[in-house]
Write an enzyme that holds these catalytic residues in place. Structure first.
Site, PDB file in Angstrom:
ATOM      1  N   ASP A 282       0.804  -1.220   0.000  1.00 35.23           N
ATOM      2  CA  ASP A 282       0.000   0.000   0.000  1.00 35.23           C
ATOM      3  C   ASP A 282       0.842   1.277   0.000  1.00 35.23           C
ATOM      4  OD1 ASP A 282       0.860  -0.619   2.568  1.00 35.23           O
ATOM      5  OD2 ASP A 282      -0.823   0.391   3.513  1.00 35.23           O
ATOM      6  N   ARG A 285       5.564   1.737   3.257  1.00 35.49           N
ATOM      7  CA  ARG A 285       6.904   1.339   3.719  1.00 35.49           C
ATOM      8  C   ARG A 285       7.974   1.669   2.697  1.00 35.49           C
ATOM      9  NH1 ARG A 285       6.800  -4.162   7.217  1.00 35.49           N
ATOM     10  NH2 ARG A 285       5.012  -3.579   8.477  1.00 35.49           N
ATOM     11  N   LYS A 379       2.869   6.558   7.511  1.00 37.01           N
ATOM     12  CA  LYS A 379       4.216   6.488   6.981  1.00 37.01           C
ATOM     13  C   LYS A 379       4.126   6.591   5.468  1.00 37.01           C
ATOM     14  CE  LYS A 379       4.123   1.498   7.749  1.00 37.01           C
ATOM     15  NZ  LYS A 379       3.532   0.967   8.981  1.00 37.01           N
TER      16      LYS A 379
HETATM   17  C1  G1P Z   1       3.980  -4.394  11.904  1.00 33.36           C
HETATM   18  C2  G1P Z   1       5.176  -3.562  12.277  1.00 33.36           C
HETATM   19  C3  G1P Z   1       4.731  -2.209  12.787  1.00 33.36           C
HETATM   20  C4  G1P Z   1       3.852  -1.533  11.738  1.00 33.36           C
HETATM   21  C5  G1P Z   1       2.723  -2.458  11.335  1.00 33.36           C
HETATM   22  C6  G1P Z   1       1.907  -1.882  10.185  1.00 33.36           C
HETATM   23  O1  G1P Z   1       3.151  -4.605  13.025  1.00 33.36           O
HETATM   24  O2  G1P Z   1       5.973  -4.216  13.230  1.00 33.36           O
HETATM   25  O3  G1P Z   1       5.858  -1.422  13.086  1.00 33.36           O
HETATM   26  O4  G1P Z   1       3.340  -0.326  12.216  1.00 33.36           O
HETATM   27  O5  G1P Z   1       3.238  -3.719  10.916  1.00 33.36           O
HETATM   28  O6  G1P Z   1       2.672  -1.678   9.040  1.00 33.36           O
HETATM   29  P1  G1P Z   1       3.206  -5.963  13.913  1.00 33.36           P
HETATM   30  O7  G1P Z   1       2.983  -7.098  12.978  1.00 33.36           O
HETATM   31  O8  G1P Z   1       4.593  -6.020  14.482  1.00 33.36           O
HETATM   32  O9  G1P Z   1       2.151  -5.770  14.958  1.00 33.36           O
HETATM   33 ZN    ZN Z   2       1.993  -0.915   4.303  1.00 30.39          ZN
END
Ligand code: G1P
Ligand code: ZN
Length: 546
Positions: A282, A285, A379
């Protein structure tokens, strides 16, 4: 057109509680009769869109995106929403959706995405809601939606044909207006307001600097082509895998060294370009690579902060920085140097929103390949890429040189994350629960030759609204500043994923060339000893190392 809304009886599903970032489940689950409808009705009931207000809707283009968009439209119309903006072909990146909400003062937005999770019929699907500040729904709203979904007995929908979404224009659906908008233009214009596009054009169109951007067959392809190739003059072919596809070309749209093998191989080849970057499903990142060089995301946040005066929008200074707790403390060192605060928040972008809204921070980031600023409330992958390019344009140094110079000045926070994916749910939860129980007795004890300075289960008090969130990760901090963090993922859709975050601080520049894996090996041993990981899970090695 007059059309009657149908009210259809339904019964709740037991698993409609969103995680770190919206409701994410297998496509198969989402396609079960009424599964999507229940959640959408619970969402619409909770957000109660007032008369005259509008929502934006779009997704990352993954499998089931098209069908789900039409369901959301028909339900929004039946529930009295007056106006809905939809990205052409149902596409919108998460940062672009955040921007559109803010720019057009919308009530909120519905984003269909499971981010970096795999797509296709056997993959994942997701739905998340962003509020009028452009940011992810805060915890309380999320809980209200979940509570509503748990008690649902009916949903409302119009029995109408699909709205054509392939061209910009307006349609009506019952009494609702549907505006199909170009997903890219407003976002590209925002980037032009943040960065010096003239300087970037000289760098990218000049012929000597070469880069590759891997869109991973996800949503950023059209954005990257427009911005990098059309507006900034990078040669065609700079963007690779630029066509969004429902199964991400069979790949896993997660920009890291494991899942972006094509880019990694280009960047490690003999004739590697100067700069490589990738974004996820999406578009929020980013991964940054130099020639045969990987930039750790925690370092990336610190480096953007340290170089922020080079970008017009940030030239006047940063008000503060925020990072998620498991993110390395590299950004804290820059904040100290700049005389500003570095806030430590729980994992998940939603916890940055209040700080950003209050003007307390300008930049924020997470170790999970996420960086962003107060320009949106998500982000933003391409923004980070442009930021890096802006630094390179001004400093005329390689990515590797910029990182090594940064370490030389601030010291290096050597960092690694080990993920143990697909564990059975029970032992994963028990491992963390037992660590939590052991916490009070850990301080002062020794492990792998280091003394534990303190150990706790991270809890956060939001400085703006006073809300407290507990149990956000087990922290073991040693007296030499090294640290181990354990937490369970809140985004996975299969069993449990245990994340083990490892870091140590190395001020001595003669040791900055060492491999992270070697430097952190004793901490990996300590993590295993403390958690009895092998014994409990049968796993010797992590599934993914980032
Ligand atoms: C993961 C990442 C976290 C991010 C989220 C959404 O979450 O660790 O930093 O904000 O994806 O992209 P988690 O699977 O660790 O809960
Ligand atoms: Zn994403």
């Amino acid at each position: 057109m007059s059309m009657i809304a149908q009210t259809i009886a339904t019964a709740p599903f037991a698993d409609q509680r969103p995680g770190t970032s919206g409701l994410r489940r297998k496509v198969e689950r989402f396609r079960e009769r009424h599964y999507l409808e229940n959640f959408v009705q619970a969402l619409l009931d909770t957000i109660a869109v007032p008369p005259g207000a509008a929502l934006v809707l779009g997704g990352d283009g993954r499998y089931f995106n098209r069908e789900a968009i039409q369901v959301v439209l028909r339900m929004a119309a039946a529930n009295g929403v007056e106006r809905m903006l939809v990205g052409r072909d149902g596409l919108l990146s998460t940062p672009a959706a955040s921007h559109i909400i803010r720019e057009r003062r919308l009530h909120g937005g519905i984003i269909l995405s499971a981010s970096h999770n795999p797509g296709g019929p056997d993959g994942d699907f997701g739905i998340k809601y962003n509020t009028d500040n452009g940011g992810p729904a805060p915890d309380q709203l999320t809980q209200e939606i979940a509570a509503r979904a748990a008690a649902i007995s009916a949903f409302r929908v119009l029995a109408t044909p699909d709205v054509p979404l392939d061209r910009v224009g307006a349609h009506s659906l019952g009494r609702m207006e549907v505006h199909v908008i170009d997903p890219v233009t407003e976002y590209a214009e925002l980037m032009e307001r943040i960065f010096d596009f003239g300087a970037l054009r000289e760098l990218l169109g000049g012929g000597s600097f070469r880069m590759r951007f891997d869109a991973m067959h996800a949503v950023t392809g059209p954005y990257a082509r427009e911005i990098l190739e059309r507006r900034l003059g990078a040669p065609p072919g700079t963007v690779i895998n630029g066509e969004p596809s429902p199964d991400f070309g069979g790949g896993h749209p997660d920009p890291n060294l494991t899942y972006a093998p094509e880019l990694v191989s280009i960047m490690s080849g003999e004739d590697a370009p100067d700069f490589g970057a990738a974004s996820d499903g999406d578009g929020d990142r980013n991964m940054i690579l130099g020639r045969r060089f990987f930039v750790n995301p925690s370092d990336s946040l610190a480096i953007l902060a340290a170089n922020s005066v080079l970008v017009p929008r940030y030239a006047g200074g940063l008000t503060g920085i925020a990072r998620s707790m498991p993110t390395s403390r590299a950004a804290d060192r820059v904040a100290r140097h700049l005389g500003i605060e570095c806030h430590e928040t729980p994992t998940g972008w939603k916890y940055f929103s209040n700080l950003l809204d209050a003007g307390m921070v300008t930049l924020c980031g997470e170790e999970s390949f996420g960086t962003g600023s107060d320009h949106v409330r998500e982000k933003d992958g391409l923004w980070a890429v442009l930021f890096w390019l802006a630094i390179i344009a001004r400093r005329s140094l390689s990515v590797e040189r910029i990182v090594r110079d940064h370490w030389a000045e601030f010291g290096r926070d050597v960092y690694m994350r080990h993920d143990y994916e697909g564990l059975p749910a029970e032992p994963g939860a028990a491992l963390v629960a037992d660590l939590r129980k052991a916490l009070p007795s850990l301080a002062g004890t020794h492990l792998v030759g280091r003394e534990i300075a303190f150990a706790d289960d991270f809890s956060y008090t939001d400085p703006v609204d006073g809300n407290v969130v507990a149990h956000q990760g087990i922290r073991i901090v040693f007296n030499d500043e090294s640290r181990i963090v354990f937490r369970l993922s809140g985004t996975g859709t299969e069993g449990a994923t245990l994340r083990v975050y490892l870091e140590s601080y190395e001020p001595d520049r003669t040791r900055h060339h060492l491999e992270a894996g070697d430097v952190l090996a004793p901490l990996v041993r300590a993590a295993h000893d403390l958690s009895r990981l092998r014994e409990r899970t049968g796993r010797e090695e992590p599934t993914v190392v980032t």
